[in-house]
Design a protein around this motif. Structure first.
Motif, PDB file in Angstrom:
ATOM      1  N   LEU A  88      28.073  76.467  -3.639  1.00 29.00           N
ATOM      2  CA  LEU A  88      28.687  76.938  -4.875  1.00 29.00           C
ATOM      3  C   LEU A  88      30.201  76.833  -4.711  1.00 29.00           C
ATOM      4  N   VAL A  89      30.832  76.090  -5.597  1.00 24.10           N
ATOM      5  CA  VAL A  89      32.278  75.883  -5.560  1.00 24.10           C
ATOM      6  C   VAL A  89      32.900  76.609  -6.750  1.00 24.10           C
ATOM      7  N   ILE A  90      33.940  77.398  -6.489  1.00 21.71           N
ATOM      8  CA  ILE A  90      34.610  78.164  -7.545  1.00 21.71           C
ATOM      9  C   ILE A  90      36.102  77.850  -7.508  1.00 21.71           C
ATOM     10  N   ASP A  91      36.605  77.269  -8.583  1.00 17.78           N
ATOM     11  CA  ASP A  91      38.018  76.940  -8.711  1.00 17.78           C
ATOM     12  C   ASP A  91      38.609  77.822  -9.799  1.00 17.78           C
ATOM     13  N   ALA A  92      39.351  78.856  -9.391  1.00 18.61           N
ATOM     14  CA  ALA A  92      39.896  79.831 -10.336  1.00 18.61           C
ATOM     15  C   ALA A  92      41.357  79.529 -10.612  1.00 18.61           C
ATOM     16  N   GLY A  93      41.624  78.970 -11.790  1.00 17.13           N
ATOM     17  CA  GLY A  93      42.986  78.675 -12.193  1.00 17.13           C
ATOM     18  C   GLY A  93      43.535  79.724 -13.126  1.00 17.13           C
TER      19      GLY A  93
ATOM     20  N   ASP B 222      24.768  69.620  -3.982  1.00 14.66           N
ATOM     21  CA  ASP B 222      23.535  69.749  -3.196  1.00 14.66           C
ATOM     22  C   ASP B 222      23.579  69.011  -1.860  1.00 14.66           C
ATOM     23  N   GLY B 223      24.777  68.557  -1.473  1.00 15.59           N
ATOM     24  CA  GLY B 223      24.915  67.812  -0.232  1.00 15.59           C
ATOM     25  C   GLY B 223      24.963  66.319  -0.451  1.00 15.59           C
ATOM     26  N   VAL B 224      24.530  65.891  -1.627  1.00 12.05           N
ATOM     27  CA  VAL B 224      24.547  64.472  -1.979  1.00 12.05           C
ATOM     28  C   VAL B 224      25.380  64.226  -3.228  1.00 12.05           C
ATOM     29  N   GLU B 225      25.186  65.090  -4.218  1.00 14.08           N
ATOM     30  CA  GLU B 225      25.878  64.901  -5.493  1.00 14.08           C
ATOM     31  C   GLU B 225      26.141  66.245  -6.160  1.00 14.08           C
ATOM     32  N   TRP B 226      27.029  66.205  -7.159  1.00 13.85           N
ATOM     33  CA  TRP B 226      27.299  67.389  -7.974  1.00 13.85           C
ATOM     34  C   TRP B 226      26.147  67.579  -8.950  1.00 13.85           C
ATOM     35  N   ARG B 227      25.624  68.792  -8.997  1.00  8.56           N
ATOM     36  CA  ARG B 227      24.499  69.094  -9.876  1.00  8.56           C
ATOM     37  C   ARG B 227      24.949  69.643 -11.224  1.00  8.56           C
ATOM     38  N   GLY B 228      26.214  69.967 -11.356  1.00 12.34           N
ATOM     39  CA  GLY B 228      26.720  70.477 -12.627  1.00 12.34           C
ATOM     40  C   GLY B 228      27.968  71.286 -12.403  1.00 12.34           C
ATOM     41  N   ASN B 229      28.778  71.414 -13.462  1.00 11.97           N
ATOM     42  CA  ASN B 229      29.918  72.326 -13.402  1.00 11.97           C
ATOM     43  C   ASN B 229      30.110  72.976 -14.756  1.00 11.97           C
TER      44      ASN B 229
ATOM     45  N   ALA C 208      41.289  61.219 -11.527  1.00  7.47           N
ATOM     46  CA  ALA C 208      40.250  61.992 -10.843  1.00  7.47           C
ATOM     47  C   ALA C 208      40.249  63.411 -11.398  1.00  7.47           C
ATOM     48  N   PRO C 209      39.592  63.642 -12.537  1.00 13.45           N
ATOM     49  CA  PRO C 209      39.672  64.955 -13.210  1.00 13.45           C
ATOM     50  C   PRO C 209      39.198  66.136 -12.364  1.00 13.45           C
ATOM     51  N   ASP C 210      38.262  65.893 -11.423  1.00 13.31           N
ATOM     52  CA  ASP C 210      37.690  66.999 -10.649  1.00 13.31           C
ATOM     53  C   ASP C 210      38.166  66.996  -9.197  1.00 13.31           C
ATOM     54  N   LEU C 211      39.393  66.614  -8.973  1.00  9.44           N
ATOM     55  CA  LEU C 211      39.916  66.485  -7.610  1.00  9.44           C
ATOM     56  C   LEU C 211      39.913  67.819  -6.869  1.00  9.44           C
TER      57      LEU C 211
END
Length: 269
Positions: free
Chosen positions: A3-8, A18-25, A238-241
């Motif tokens: 779980l990644v949390i980017d608080a701006g 999931d270790g391979v790809e992003w499952r959603g944001n 790269a919008p999700d850098l």
């Protein structure tokens, strides 16, 4: 899963890898008053729609430039996903040197952008992040972070223009086809958009001149594609850098352990 949390300052982005790809944001307006339970109920529904169960989350990482939000985000990870989050700080293992006068004063988002940009594009480069503030962050050929520049964000500028001038309306952001506006709103849109293009191109040129070598320019943030339309300066978009930087940081650092007793489980630093 991670779980990644980017608080701006404006939005908090939650994402799952999931270790391979992003499952959603998923994006939520930043509010220091929002509790961990409010986050939890909201996020649980979205995870379920993506086919992800709470027990699938085995680790978490938080990057924030809003210290007041950290308490409830940490509680969210502890109470809803039973994991102690890694919190992005200058003291962690970044894999590069932070060559600034005060490394602890550098925003986590700027270091995360530097980490991800060098991993994917290799330095020397400069990351331009279109957020609440527009930041320019320079990375040398070794991946070291050497500093940058901070300008008011585009939305802040628009709001300030509206608030300070009684007869100027609040406008939306868009790329005008003409620089010379034939009415007030088109003139404002031109000044805002092409003015920012001038700021971007001018600062990039001055940064390159001071650095003494050509730099790749990487655009990130939600408005990156819009402003990349108006200039040929950007090497990549790269919008999700920042999210990628958080993922890479979690791979470099050992996940913290949950406190053993209930009192420490609920407390924060």
């Amino acid at each position: 899963m991670l779980l990644v949390i980017d608080a701006g300052n404006t939005n908090i982005v939650f994402a799952v890898h999931d270790g391979v790809e992003w499952r959603g944001n998923w994006r939520l307006a930043t509010s220091a008053q929002r509790t961990s339970d409010e986050y939890g109920v909201w996020l649980e529904v979205l995870l379920s729609r993506a086919g992800i169960r709470a027990q699938d989350i085995t680790c978490a990482v938080i990057g924030t430039v809003v210290p007041a939000a950290l308490y409830h985000l940490r509680r969210l990870c502890r109470e809803w996903f039973f994991t102690e989050p890694l919190v992005a700080r200058a003291s962690l293992d970044w894999g590069f040197e932070i060559k600034t006068d005060s490394p602890d004063g550098v925003g986590a988002d700027r270091l995360l952008n530097a980490l991800a940009a060098h991993a994917h594009y290799r330095g020397p480069l400069v990351v331009v992040d279109f957020g609440t503030a527009t930041t320019f962050d320079v990375v040398d050929e070794t991946g070291a972070y050497i500093g940058g520049a901070i300008s008011p964000g585009i939305n802040l500028s628009i709001e300030a223009l509206h608030q300070a001038a009684a007869r100027l309306p609040r406008i939306g952001i868009g790329r005008p086809h003409m620089v010379i506006g034939r009415d007030t709103v088109p003139a404002m849109q031109s000044g805002v958009y092409w003015g920012y293009i001038g700021l971007i191109e001018g600062l990039l040129a001055r940064i390159e001149g001071e650095f003494g070598a050509s730099l790749k320019a990487i655009a990130t943030g939600g408005l990156a594609p819009l402003f990349a339309e108006g200039t040929a300066k950007f090497t990549a978009i790269a919008p999700d850098l920042t999210l990628e930087g958080l993922r890479l940081l979690s791979l470099r650092n050992k996940p913290p352990a949950l406190p053993r007793d209930r009192a420490r489980f609920l407390e924060t630093e």
